[in-house]
Design an enzyme around this catalytic site. Structure first.
Site, PDB file in Angstrom:
ATOM      1  N   ASP A   8       0.857  -1.179   0.000  1.00  0.00           N
ATOM      2  CA  ASP A   8       0.000   0.000   0.000  1.00  0.00           C
ATOM      3  C   ASP A   8       0.896   1.232   0.000  1.00  0.00           C
ATOM      4  OD1 ASP A   8       0.879   0.392   2.633  1.00  0.00           O
ATOM      5  OD2 ASP A   8      -1.110   0.221   3.524  1.00  0.00           O
ATOM      6  N   HIS A   9       0.307   2.388   0.203  1.00  0.00           N
ATOM      7  CA  HIS A   9       1.033   3.649   0.166  1.00  0.00           C
ATOM      8  C   HIS A   9       2.165   3.720   1.195  1.00  0.00           C
ATOM      9  CE1 HIS A   9      -2.435   3.900   2.836  1.00  0.00           C
ATOM     10  NE2 HIS A   9      -1.703   4.698   3.594  1.00  0.00           N
ATOM     11  N   CYS A  65       2.953  -3.111   4.242  1.00  0.00           N
ATOM     12  CA  CYS A  65       2.052  -2.019   4.607  1.00  0.00           C
ATOM     13  C   CYS A  65       2.608  -1.386   5.875  1.00  0.00           C
ATOM     14  CB  CYS A  65       0.602  -2.485   4.750  1.00  0.00           C
ATOM     15  SG  CYS A  65       0.185  -3.428   6.230  1.00  0.00           S
ATOM     16  N   GLY A  66       1.921  -0.395   6.404  1.00  0.00           N
ATOM     17  CA  GLY A  66       2.450   0.331   7.556  1.00  0.00           C
ATOM     18  C   GLY A  66       2.786  -0.551   8.734  1.00  0.00           C
ATOM     19  N   GLY A  68       2.063  -4.000   8.722  1.00  0.00           N
ATOM     20  CA  GLY A  68       2.211  -5.383   8.274  1.00  0.00           C
ATOM     21  C   GLY A  68       1.042  -6.257   8.671  1.00  0.00           C
ATOM     22  N   GLY A  70      -2.482  -5.676   8.569  1.00  0.00           N
ATOM     23  CA  GLY A  70      -3.577  -5.759   7.606  1.00  0.00           C
ATOM     24  C   GLY A  70      -3.202  -6.579   6.393  1.00  0.00           C
ATOM     25  N   HIS A  98      10.190 -23.216  10.392  1.00  0.00           N
ATOM     26  CA  HIS A  98       9.201 -23.935  11.182  1.00  0.00           C
ATOM     27  C   HIS A  98       7.787 -23.860  10.628  1.00  0.00           C
ATOM     28  CE1 HIS A  98      11.782 -23.814  15.117  1.00  0.00           C
ATOM     29  NE2 HIS A  98      12.449 -24.262  14.069  1.00  0.00           N
ATOM     30  N   ARG A 109       6.490   0.876   8.670  1.00  0.00           N
ATOM     31  CA  ARG A 109       6.598   1.981   9.627  1.00  0.00           C
ATOM     32  C   ARG A 109       7.353   1.601  10.903  1.00  0.00           C
ATOM     33  NH1 ARG A 109       0.569   3.965   8.392  1.00  0.00           N
ATOM     34  NH2 ARG A 109       1.070   5.289   6.604  1.00  0.00           N
ATOM     35  N   ARG A 132       8.967 -32.658  12.059  1.00  0.00           N
ATOM     36  CA  ARG A 132       7.957 -32.386  13.084  1.00  0.00           C
ATOM     37  C   ARG A 132       7.142 -31.139  12.763  1.00  0.00           C
ATOM     38  NH1 ARG A 132      10.481 -28.648  17.253  1.00  0.00           N
ATOM     39  NH2 ARG A 132      12.535 -28.259  16.373  1.00  0.00           N
TER      40      ARG A 132
END
Length: 145
Positions: A8-9, A65-66, A68, A70, A98, A109, A132
């Site tokens: 995004d922006h 994104c700002g 992370g 969303g 893992h 941000r 595992r």
């Protein structure tokens, strides 16, 4: 290797530098993100990344994104996607080793550009350990996405 990237922006400037790094290292890039810094809705850039990884058109994905959050939440609504929000290199390595993360979510941000480039290096060069960890991955439902 083919990487899908979306932003995004808040992630535009980081995206430009990450794409440059990827291309300089011979990696093909599918760019679904905005190239502008005007506000936009992150799902519009994230869904295409998840769809590319899910379908096999891209080997892995990177979303920015700002916070992370969303971006990761959006991507994780797709079947076969395991997007990991990471803010340090150890988390990136563990997400691959893992959790077999196939999309890296970067909180632009909250981390430096230099750290972001290092996260991408680690993400691309760390293998899933299987064993595992595979049985745990198998317990993550994908039929309700």
């Amino acid at each position: 290797m083919n990487i899908a990237i979306g932003n995004d922006h808040a992630g535009t400037s980081y995206k430009f530098e990450i794409v440059k790094y990827l291309k300089d290292n011979g990696i093909e890039v599918m760019n679904f993100g905005t190239d502008k810094e005007e506000s936009m809705d992150y799902p519009d850039a994230i869904h295409p990344v998840a769809e590319a990884v899910e379908s096999g058109k891209a080997d892995l994905g990177i979303i920015i994104c700002g916070s992370g959050n969303g971006a990761a939440m959006t991507a994780n609504h797709h079947k076969k996607i395991r997007a990991a929000l990471c803010w340090n290199d150890e988390l990136v390595a563990l997400a691959r080793q893992h959790n077999d993360a196939n999309i890296l979510s970067i909180p632009a941000r909250f981390v430096s550009l230099e750290d972001s480039i290092q996260f991408v290096k680690t993400f691309l060069n760390t293998d899933f350990e299987g064993g595992r960890h595979q049985k745990r991955i198998d317990k993550i439902p994908t039929d309700n996405c």
